[in-house]
Write a protein that holds these residues in place. Structure first.
Motif, short mmCIF file in Angstrom:
data_model
loop_
_atom_site.label_atom_id
_atom_site.label_comp_id
_atom_site.label_asym_id
_atom_site.label_seq_id
_atom_site.Cartn_x
_atom_site.Cartn_y
_atom_site.Cartn_z
N ALA A 129 0.88 -1.27 -0.18
CA ALA A 129 -0.13 0.11 -0.14
C ALA A 129 0.96 1.39 0.17
CB ALA A 129 -0.83 0.10 1.34
N THR A 136 0.06 6.55 -7.08
CA THR A 136 -1.24 7.02 -6.89
C THR A 136 -0.97 8.56 -6.56
OG1 THR A 136 -1.86 5.01 -5.51
CG2 THR A 136 -3.20 7.03 -5.41
N GLY A 161 -8.16 12.10 5.30
CA GLY A 161 -7.58 10.71 5.81
C GLY A 161 -5.93 10.95 5.85
N LEU A 162 -5.39 10.51 6.87
CA LEU A 162 -3.90 10.12 7.10
C LEU A 162 -3.61 8.54 7.01
CD1 LEU A 162 -1.43 12.38 7.21
CD2 LEU A 162 -1.45 11.50 9.63
N ARG A 164 -2.32 5.36 4.47
CA ARG A 164 -0.90 5.41 3.59
C ARG A 164 -1.04 6.18 2.41
NH1 ARG A 164 -2.26 -0.74 4.44
NH2 ARG A 164 -4.22 -0.18 3.92
N VAL A 220 -10.70 8.85 2.42
CA VAL A 220 -11.43 7.80 3.28
C VAL A 220 -12.59 7.07 2.67
CG1 VAL A 220 -12.87 8.19 5.26
CG2 VAL A 220 -11.04 9.65 5.32
N PRO A 221 -12.69 5.60 2.82
CA PRO A 221 -13.56 5.18 2.06
C PRO A 221 -15.02 4.84 2.80
CG PRO A 221 -11.90 3.66 3.39
CD PRO A 221 -11.74 5.02 3.56
N LYS A 222 -15.45 6.25 3.20
CA LYS A 222 -17.03 6.21 3.82
C LYS A 222 -17.36 7.47 3.37
CE LYS A 222 -17.10 2.83 6.15
NZ LYS A 222 -16.02 2.31 6.87
N ALA A 243 -10.60 7.33 -2.82
CA ALA A 243 -11.05 6.07 -2.07
C ALA A 243 -11.67 5.21 -2.87
CB ALA A 243 -12.11 6.45 -0.92
N ALA A 264 -11.43 8.31 -8.96
CA ALA A 264 -10.36 8.14 -9.62
C ALA A 264 -9.81 6.79 -9.16
CB ALA A 264 -9.11 9.32 -9.49
N PRO A 265 -10.35 5.54 -9.21
CA PRO A 265 -9.66 4.44 -8.84
C PRO A 265 -8.58 3.92 -9.56
CG PRO A 265 -11.74 4.30 -10.12
CD PRO A 265 -11.56 5.44 -10.24
N GLY A 266 -7.84 2.91 -9.10
CA GLY A 266 -6.71 2.42 -9.92
C GLY A 266 -5.72 2.99 -10.55
N PRO A 268 -2.63 3.59 -9.91
CA PRO A 268 -1.21 3.18 -10.36
C PRO A 268 -1.15 2.44 -11.50
CG PRO A 268 -1.65 2.80 -8.07
CD PRO A 268 -2.91 3.29 -8.49
#
Ligand code: NAP
Length: 299
Positions: A129, A136, A161-162, A164, A220-222, A243, A264-266, A268
């Motif tokens: 990660a 990322t 969010g802090l 990784r 943050v995934p919420k 997220a 904006a997923p993925g 990398p």
């Protein structure tokens, strides 16, 4: 070296080619499933169909980042063949066989549990990660440049969010000269943000903190970038939501208010597939070497 270790690599995209290269370098015996349309041939690896493999001889199975879908299908961009990993296939493998995947789902958890095979979710590991946070960040910088008409330098950026990803994003935007504030909920995170020379705030106060920002980057995934929060942002604010799906933003409301919000997923795999593949390949080869060592010690 991984001499004598028989590894089945099932499906995947350009990232998996780096894994194949690395494992060949280490002398593993590779069966490649779902690569029949790949022009490139690999010396020391054979392209095979799923039904041609003798799974009683497989020491490890490597799946792509997303593992399987909810029906067990594995994504194979280098093949038209439909490849489905089943409980029956796993039950043929030796007990020591380990399944590696980027992430997992109920299906993959189910078949590995039912067959008592170890499943390693590579993307849950801190090392993967943290390494992955590098491409990322680069992808995030690219998106912010593409979707704003101001420089990052001297802009007001809020990072949510802090973890990784959040830590790397916050540090990099600050290094580019942005005024970075970071939202977190834990006191130790607030302390770390302060130590990094950035401006901390409690996520509970998010709506108050977005009144003067140019860019909001969520990790943050919420659902935290709610309609109420978005309603307080300046109209020109860009939201980049990193997220995992479905993200943490009320995209419907953002669109209604005319605020640009991008999921904006993925990144990398998009901006640096080779590096992203090498990150997985390096960690994976280390894990396989450890596995082999353990097996030799037990024999
Ligand atoms: P992480 O290390 O677990 O960090 C997540 C952060 O979110 C932590 O600061 C955590 O704080 C916070 N958080 C979680 N639930 C929260 C809640 N309910 N309220 C407030 N804060 C909360 O994860 P990561 O590795 O940084 O990854 C972050 C997200 O980015 C994940 O969804 C991951 O899948 C995704 N990702 C996306 C990309 C891309 O290309 N877009 C690349 C890599 C990762 P606490 O410690 O207080 O829980």
């Amino acid at each position: 070296m991984l001499t004598d270790m028989h590894v089945a690599i099932i499906g995947g995209d350009a990232r998996q080619l780096e894994v194949i290269r690395k494992l060949i370098e280490l002398d593993a015996r590779l069966s490649l499933i779902g690569f029949d349309q790949l022009d490139h041939g690999f010396t020391g690896a054979s392209k095979e169909r799923l039904d041609e493999i003798d799974f009683t001889d497989i020491d490890a199975i490597i799946l792509p980042v997303f593992g399987t879908n909810s029906e067990g299908e594995v994504e194979t961009i280098f093949s038209n063949e439909t490849v489905v990993l089943t409980e029956e296939i796993l039950s043929q493998t030796p007990e020591h066989c380990v399944v590696f995947s980027g992430i997992s789902n109920t299906y993959l958890d189910g078949i590995t549990n039912a067959t008592n095979r170890k499943l390693v979710r590579l993307f849950e590991r801190d090392d993967v990660a943290i390494y992955n946070s590098i491409p990322t960040v680069e992808g995030t910088i690219m998106m912010v440049i593409q979707h704003t008409d101001i420089t990052i330098h001297d802009s007001n950026v809020a990072v949510l969010g802090l973890g990784r990803v959040g830590m790397s994003v916050a540090r990099s935007f600050a290094a580019l000269g942005a005024h970075v504030k970071v939202g977190a909920r834990k006191t130790e995170h607030i302390a770390r943000i302060t130590e990094m020379g950035l401006t901390p705030f409690q996520l509970a106060n998010l709506a108050e903190e977005v009144k003067d920002i140019d860019v909001c980057i969520n990790t943050v995934p919420k659902l935290i970038v709610t309609a109420n929060v978005i309603s307080k942002m300046p109209a020109h604010t860009l939201i980049v939501d990193l997220a995992s799906k479905p993200g943490g933003t009320d995209f419907r409301y953002a669109e209604k208010r005319g605020i640009k919000a991008l999921l904006a997923p993925g990144l990398p795999g998009i901006v640096a597939p080779k590096t992203a593949g090498q990150i997985v390949a390096n960690v994976l080869s280390q894990l396989l070497l450890e596995l082999l060592q353990q097996r030799e010690e037990n024999e």
